[in-house]
Design an enzyme around this catalytic site. Structure first.
Site, short mmCIF file in Angstrom:
data_model
loop_
_atom_site.label_atom_id
_atom_site.label_comp_id
_atom_site.label_asym_id
_atom_site.label_seq_id
_atom_site.Cartn_x
_atom_site.Cartn_y
_atom_site.Cartn_z
N LEU A 102 65.09 52.26 48.10
CA LEU A 102 64.98 51.85 49.63
C LEU A 102 64.59 52.56 50.68
O LEU A 102 64.55 53.70 50.72
CB LEU A 102 66.18 51.06 50.20
N HIS A 104 61.23 48.78 53.61
CA HIS A 104 62.16 47.66 52.77
C HIS A 104 62.64 47.49 54.23
O HIS A 104 63.46 46.03 54.84
CB HIS A 104 63.34 48.45 51.98
N GLY A 141 56.45 42.74 52.81
CA GLY A 141 55.33 43.62 53.58
C GLY A 141 53.89 43.97 52.80
O GLY A 141 53.68 43.46 52.33
N ASP A 183 51.92 45.56 50.44
CA ASP A 183 51.03 45.19 48.91
C ASP A 183 50.56 43.20 49.56
O ASP A 183 51.15 42.78 48.81
CB ASP A 183 52.78 45.09 47.99
N GLN A 243 49.93 40.54 46.16
CA GLN A 243 51.25 40.08 46.35
C GLN A 243 51.60 39.63 47.17
O GLN A 243 51.56 37.78 46.30
CB GLN A 243 51.99 41.23 46.54
P1 AMP Z 1 58.94 47.26 45.97
O1 AMP Z 1 60.68 47.55 45.91
O2 AMP Z 1 58.91 48.05 46.32
O3 AMP Z 1 58.91 45.87 45.26
O4 AMP Z 1 59.01 46.28 47.59
C1 AMP Z 1 60.13 45.49 48.22
C2 AMP Z 1 58.98 44.63 49.76
O5 AMP Z 1 59.02 45.74 50.49
C3 AMP Z 1 57.67 44.02 48.99
O6 AMP Z 1 57.58 42.75 49.92
C4 AMP Z 1 57.13 45.68 49.66
O7 AMP Z 1 55.84 44.87 50.31
C5 AMP Z 1 57.75 45.88 50.97
N1 AMP Z 1 57.55 47.03 51.67
C6 AMP Z 1 56.44 48.72 50.88
N2 AMP Z 1 56.78 49.38 51.13
C7 AMP Z 1 56.78 49.28 52.52
C8 AMP Z 1 56.23 49.96 53.18
N3 AMP Z 1 55.92 51.22 53.48
N4 AMP Z 1 56.22 49.31 54.73
C9 AMP Z 1 56.38 47.46 54.60
N5 AMP Z 1 56.53 47.19 53.63
C10 AMP Z 1 56.77 47.33 52.51
#
Ligand code: AMP
Length: 282
Positions: free
Chosen positions: A33, A37, A147, A150, A153
């Site tokens: 994280l 996150h 977020g 993505d 996604q």
């Molecule tokens: P992940 O752990 O990479 O699967 O991401 C989990 C969630 O966190 C997803 O909804 C991502 O889009 C979001 N997320 C990842 N990086 C960022 C960021 N820099 N800013 C905002 N949300 C993020």
């Protein structure tokens, strides 16, 4: 904060919450994280009485040869960060708990998943849609927070929720960046110092395309060329795609109007990075 590893334990706590009439926000993650996150968790707190998160590195969204085995994992650190944000439950299942046998169900959204990351990572969004649908059925949140980092996604999850009438709302939070513009990502941990510095080209390229929109450029292909040319200036970066698409359909925006999503994917060393910006077209 409860650390829960079984579906049964999540369900039983969810029942209690329902009886108490408390609203639940949910943040699915793959762990490792960072502040991006945590921004989702904070938004969840504004929208509901409790926030739960999951940490699950979902094997079905990685293709053979991708970084599943070496994806950063640090549950103790994740747990401490989430507890610090006032989270009340962390669901961290094993692969066996989530997939006791190979899944036979496919959730595919061909029009939304065909381009961008979907074109380069075949099967990736099937894996994402399936795990998100399963997590929604386990956790049954009132709102789930994703977020903008993505963007494809988020668009796919939004559409799946609409198409399949999941009884919840999707909230999307703006991308959190480092001071130099690099979007926070768990995969940034793979970068050495020169690569970390080269990686800022993604954000610069998007900024230049956004400036071109403000300067009157409306042709999608010309905006893609602005992104590609800027990435090409960074010797350590290899472009995977530069795209100007409609933010909801993910289809190419031949002529930008309303809002346009500018998106880029590039390799810096062996690390694949993505970023995007949504721009209002004047
Ligand atoms: P992940 O752990 O990479 O699967 O991401 C989990 C969630 O966190 C997803 O909804 C991502 O889009 C979001 N997320 C990842 N990086 C960022 C960021 N820099 N800013 C905002 N949300 C993020």
């Amino acid at each position: 904060m409860l650390l829960v590893t079984t579906i049964a334990a999540v369900r039983s706590r969810r029942e209690e919450l329902r009886r108490e009439g408390r609203r639940l926000a949910f943040v699915p993650t793959m762990g490792a994280l960072h502040d991006g996150h945590l921004a989702l968790v904070r938004r969840g707190k504004e929208l509901a009485d409790e926030v739960w998160a999951s940490v699950f590195v979902n094997p079905t969204q990685f293709a053979p040869g991708e970084d599943f085995a070496r994806y950063p994992r640090d549950l103790e650190r994740d747990r401490a960060l989430l507890a610090g944000e006032g989270l009340t439950l962390l669901f961290a299942p094993s692969s066996k708990e989530m997939y006791p046998r190979p899944v036979a169900t496919v959730i595919d959204l061909p029009p939304l998943a065909a381009g961008l990351c979907g074109a380069q990572r075949p099967g990736h969004f099937r894996g994402v849609a399936l795990v998100v649908a399963k997590l929604f059925n386990i956790v049954q949140p009132d709102v789930a927070v994703f977020g903008a980092k993505d963007a494809q996604q988020a668009a796919i999850v939004r559409r799946m929720v609409e198409d399949l009438a999941f009884p919840l709302r999707i909230e999307v939070v703006p991308t959190v960046r480092d001071a130099d513009g690099l979007a926070l990502s768990s995969r940034n941990a793979y970068l050495d110092a020169p690569q970390r510095s080269a990686a800022t080209v993604l954000h610069r390229a998007l900024d230049q395309a956004a400036a071109a929109v403000r300067g009157g450029e409306r042709r999608g292909e010309a905006l893609e060329a602005v992104i590609a040319e800027e990435v090409a200036r960074e010797a350590m970066a290899g472009l995977e795609y530069a795209a100007a698409v409609h933010p909801d359909s993910m289809l190419p925006a031949a002529t930008a109007k309303g809002r346009v999503l500018l998106a880029v994917a590039a390799r810096v060393g062996a690390t694949r990075l993505i970023d995007n910006l949504t721009v209002e077209v004047p």
